[in-house]
Design an enzyme around this catalytic site. Structure first.
Site, PDB file in Angstrom:
ATOM      1  N   ARG A 180       0.852  -1.200   0.000  1.00 49.12           N
ATOM      2  CA  ARG A 180       0.000   0.000   0.000  1.00 49.12           C
ATOM      3  C   ARG A 180       0.881   1.241   0.000  1.00 49.12           C
ATOM      4  O   ARG A 180       0.638   2.198  -0.712  1.00 49.12           O
ATOM      5  CB  ARG A 180      -0.886   0.020   1.255  1.00 49.12           C
ATOM      6  CG  ARG A 180      -2.158  -0.779   1.109  1.00 49.12           C
ATOM      7  CD  ARG A 180      -2.907  -0.871   2.413  1.00 49.12           C
ATOM      8  NE  ARG A 180      -2.132  -1.524   3.460  1.00 49.12           N
ATOM      9  CZ  ARG A 180      -2.676  -1.994   4.587  1.00 49.12           C
ATOM     10  NH1 ARG A 180      -3.983  -1.884   4.780  1.00 49.12           N
ATOM     11  NH2 ARG A 180      -1.931  -2.555   5.511  1.00 49.12           N
ATOM     12  N   ARG A 195      -4.352 -15.240   3.049  1.00 40.71           N
ATOM     13  CA  ARG A 195      -5.663 -15.815   3.315  1.00 40.71           C
ATOM     14  C   ARG A 195      -6.178 -16.387   1.995  1.00 40.71           C
ATOM     15  O   ARG A 195      -5.926 -15.820   0.925  1.00 40.71           O
ATOM     16  CB  ARG A 195      -6.655 -14.747   3.822  1.00 40.71           C
ATOM     17  CG  ARG A 195      -6.467 -14.369   5.300  1.00 40.71           C
ATOM     18  CD  ARG A 195      -6.835 -15.508   6.212  1.00 40.71           C
ATOM     19  NE  ARG A 195      -6.678 -15.193   7.624  1.00 40.71           N
ATOM     20  CZ  ARG A 195      -5.560 -15.429   8.322  1.00 40.71           C
ATOM     21  NH1 ARG A 195      -4.510 -15.953   7.735  1.00 40.71           N
ATOM     22  NH2 ARG A 195      -5.513 -15.134   9.602  1.00 40.71           N
ATOM     23  N   GLU A 237     -11.147 -23.761   4.887  1.00 42.78           N
ATOM     24  CA  GLU A 237     -10.115 -24.687   5.360  1.00 42.78           C
ATOM     25  C   GLU A 237     -10.768 -25.707   6.301  1.00 42.78           C
ATOM     26  O   GLU A 237     -11.317 -25.299   7.331  1.00 42.78           O
ATOM     27  CB  GLU A 237      -9.012 -23.916   6.125  1.00 42.78           C
ATOM     28  CG  GLU A 237      -8.125 -23.097   5.228  1.00 42.78           C
ATOM     29  CD  GLU A 237      -7.247 -22.112   5.990  1.00 42.78           C
ATOM     30  OE1 GLU A 237      -7.172 -22.182   7.234  1.00 42.78           O
ATOM     31  OE2 GLU A 237      -6.633 -21.248   5.329  1.00 42.78           O
ATOM     32  N   HIS A 277      -2.687 -24.781   6.742  1.00 40.66           N
ATOM     33  CA  HIS A 277      -2.575 -23.525   7.489  1.00 40.66           C
ATOM     34  C   HIS A 277      -1.627 -23.671   8.683  1.00 40.66           C
ATOM     35  O   HIS A 277      -2.033 -23.518   9.841  1.00 40.66           O
ATOM     36  CB  HIS A 277      -3.953 -23.027   7.954  1.00 40.66           C
ATOM     37  CG  HIS A 277      -3.946 -21.557   8.279  1.00 40.66           C
ATOM     38  ND1 HIS A 277      -5.061 -20.748   8.158  1.00 40.66           N
ATOM     39  CD2 HIS A 277      -2.972 -20.736   8.743  1.00 40.66           C
ATOM     40  CE1 HIS A 277      -4.758 -19.501   8.511  1.00 40.66           C
ATOM     41  NE2 HIS A 277      -3.495 -19.482   8.875  1.00 40.66           N
TER      42      HIS A 277
END
Lengths: 402, 271
Positions: free
Chosen positions: A256, A318, A347, A366
């Site tokens: 960003r 994610r 998940e 994960h």
């Protein structure tokens, strides 16, 4: 004993002798069975230092005075502040050793205990400890907890929390950005190396009952000197860059905000004004953003089409950052070479999902922060944050709604 | 010579009166009888530098995959029986751990360069101590006695060449000296490890895990105990298996052969 503890907690005396102090603190803490500031907090403490590292650091203060306060409270016959958790153990509950940590500072109340005894429990609960995204925070729960002050999330991602709604109830939210960084950066590197060098496939060949010999022309792709495009250069992304640099990788990044020149130079990273530039030039594209409305499906058909056909997509952020259907298509049609995902949506994936059937994909369950050390450090960081809120001290890692 | 074939023996050498040079791919020369070849006046070359970065990369790949239980994790993620991911499926941290490199040649040193970026504490054991600048560039501490390295390391990585001195370098004694939480990584040659002792050590939890790119033989017999262990990763000797490196190896070999045929100084000659 109180005076001894008080002396140890007088942080302004410590100045630069952190290591000596920490050894003494550790010994003392072990004797009083307190929660220790761990390896992950130490760099935080050092990083904050300007002459008096500990005096400036809110988390250690929080832990320190929290411990002192906790012991004082117990001595005075008062109760420790209540923390709500889903459960201890079982399929989704807090791990046993973490529950032990929590019990040193809080009256631990499970969701079941809460439901069984709402009238008594609701006023006691001042905090919630979220582990693996549970318990689920909804309006009903928030309405039933009049004294709730803080929700301490274990982990850095808070996309599972409705920050606006929680804020409307006057409840603070904290996360654990420091505890997760090393282990998640490591998993990013592990996935990149495993995918490039076809480690999982190779393992299957090495142990398969049908293997008679090892084929000589069975090849992977290089990591050293390849180009790595990091999308999301926060704490974790930067640590990935530090590691990749040692492999002589050329590092491009998107963020960003552009990082400072010194930071860029320290890891040899080049900022890409346009996403297309990064996608078109990278041999490995690694996603290290947090999930927000802006990053939802950040990588879709268009982005995959811009990537090299020899490129690998690695996701440690994610699942929802990628348009999964577009990814399936891209992998099937060899628009990109391969993918390595520590995260998916959901998940686990449904057992008939096409991603599970492809042979140019690695999926891991994960495990970005799934190390003995990281799990503990996350709990410690969450506890320090919760205590800071409850004790009215500066909060190390508060998360605000946009 | 590619992948150690064709096999060089007395019979072959006798039938090739004009043979000047044997160029072997890769860096290992343990499959060649150097004395025999020398007695026939045949020169030997290898490709020591082409393989070094890929092999170092692969050493890191094995260390990370083993410590984070990547292969097991993958199997869980894709298994038809998986209903949820358990919260207690934990591995061990690589960042900040202690890595002991046994054999700090070109490959071992490149492993150290990479491991440094993970803030690992690096110990090493080598025939000769490296100079101070080389050591401080990667923060590596020399262990004159291999025992010191074995006792302190969370990961023990073997990157020695196979010689009579390194044959079964890691046996029962060495495995017992290692921490019970330690992982053994082998990117050198299968024979550097006493495989039977390794099987026993893993079965009795003397060490936590092993990750082997090399075994003896390759492949292992299909009923070998190492193939069945959950805490063992075996890969099919792919340390240098990338397109670019294979191409570079062939270039090196061609250069060496051309020089050998012209009786010029041979690049990468093995003496």
């Amino acid at each position: 004993m109180f005076r001894f503890m008080q002396k140890k907690c007088d942080l302004s005396e410590f100045g630069g002798r952190f290591t000596l102090l920490f050894t003494a603190w550790r010994k003392h803490a072990q004797q009083t069975a307190a929660v220790l500031p761990s390896r992950s907090l130490i760099p935080v403490l050092r990083a904050n230092s300007r002459g008096s590292p500990l005096a400036d650091n809110p988390s250690l203060r929080g832990l320190c005075s929290g411990t002192l306060k906790a012991n004082l409270q117990v001595m005075a016959g008062e109760e420790l502040p209540g923390v709500l958790i889903l459960d201890v153990g079982g399929t989704h509950g807090v791990l046993e050793n973490l529950a032990v940590l929590l019990k040193k500072h809080f009256r631990v109340i499970t969701l079941k205990e809460f439901h069984e005894n709402k009238e008594e429990m609701r006023k006691k609960i001042q905090s919630i400890f979220i582990f693996e995204c549970r318990p689920t925070i909804d309006r009903e729960l928030l309405q039933s907890l009049p004294n709730l002050k803080v929700i301490g999330n274990s982990g850095v991602g808070v996309d599972h929390l409705d920050l606006k709604m929680i804020s409307n109830f006057g409840v603070k939210v904290t996360n654990t950005p420091h505890a997760v960084a090393d282990s998640t950066a490591d998993i990013g590197m592990a996935l990149m190396l495993a995918s490039a060098r076809r480690l999982v496939e190779g393992c299957q060949i090495a142990v398969s009952p049908d293997t008679k010999y090892f084929a000589v022309n069975w090849l992977g792709v290089e990591v050293t000197k390849a180009t790595l495009g990091i999308i999301g250069m926060g704490n974790i992304g930067y640590k990935v860059a530090q590691r990749a640099r040692a492999f002589n990788m050329r590092i491009l990044y998107r963020n960003r905000n552009r990082r400072r020149k010194e930071e860029e130079e320290a890891v040899g990273a080049h900022y890409c004004e346009k996403m297309e530039d990064l996608l078109q030039q990278s041999d490995f594209v690694m996603l290290v953003v947090n999930l927000t409305p802006e990053t939802h499906k950040l990588i879709g058909k268009k982005e995959l089409g811009l990537m090299k056909p020899t490129a690998t997509l690695i996701n440690i952020s994610r699942g929802a950052v990628i348009d999964q259907d577009a990814l399936v298509e891209a992998l099937q049609n060899k628009v990109i070479r391969a993918a390595a995902l520590d995260v998916t949506y959901p998940e686990p994936l449904p057992r008939d999902h096409p991603l599970l059937k492809l042979n140019n994909i690695i999926i891991t369950p994960h495990i970005g922060t799934a190390t003995v050390q990281a799990i503990r450090m996350m709990a410690e960081e969450a506890i320090a944050n919760i205590l800071a809120v409850l004790n009215g001290q500066p909060i190390p890692s508060e998360v605000f709604p946009k | 010579m590619w992948y150690h074939k064709p096999v060089i023996n007395e019979g072959l050498l006798q039938s090739l009166p004009n043979l000047k040079i044997v160029a072997t791919s890769g860096v290992g020369i343990d499959h060649l009888d150097l004395k025999l070849l020398s007695s026939y006046g045949v020169k030997v070359s290898n490709t020591p530098f082409a393989v070094s970065t890929d092999t170092a990369d692969f050493g890191m790949a094995l260390m990370l995959a083993s410590s984070r239980r990547l292969v097991e994790g993958y199997q869980m993620a894709v298994s038809p029986n998986t209903e949820y991911f358990p919260a207690d499926y934990l591995g061990a941290e690589v960042s900040g751990a202690t890595l002991g490199i046994v054999g700090m040649g070109t490959i071992g040193y490149k492993v150290a360069e990479r491991a440094k970026a993970f803030e690992m504490k690096i110990l090493y054991h080598n025939r000769n101590q490296r100079n101070k600048e080389e050591e401080s560039a990667v923060g590596a501490i020399y262990c004159k006695k291999i025992d010191d390295l074995l006792q302190q390391s969370d990961f023990v990585l073997l990157s020695v060449s196979l010689t009579p001195q390194t044959h079964k370098l890691i046996g029962k004694r060495e495995l017992e000296l290692m921490k019970p939480t330690a992982t053994l990584i082998n990117i050198s040659r299968g024979l550097v490890v006493d495989q039977d002792a390794l099987v026993e050590a893993l079965q009795n939890k003397l060490i936590k895990a092993a990750a082997l790119d090399v075994t003896h033989p390759e492949p292992l017999p299909r009923d070998h105990p190492l193939l069945k262990m959950k805490n063992v990763i075996i890969t099919p000797h792919i340390g240098s298996a990338t397109k670019k490196t294979r191409h570079l190896m062939r270039e090196n070999m061609t250069e060496s052969i051309e020089a050998g045929l012209r009786s010029l100084p041979i690049p990468n000659e093995v003496l």
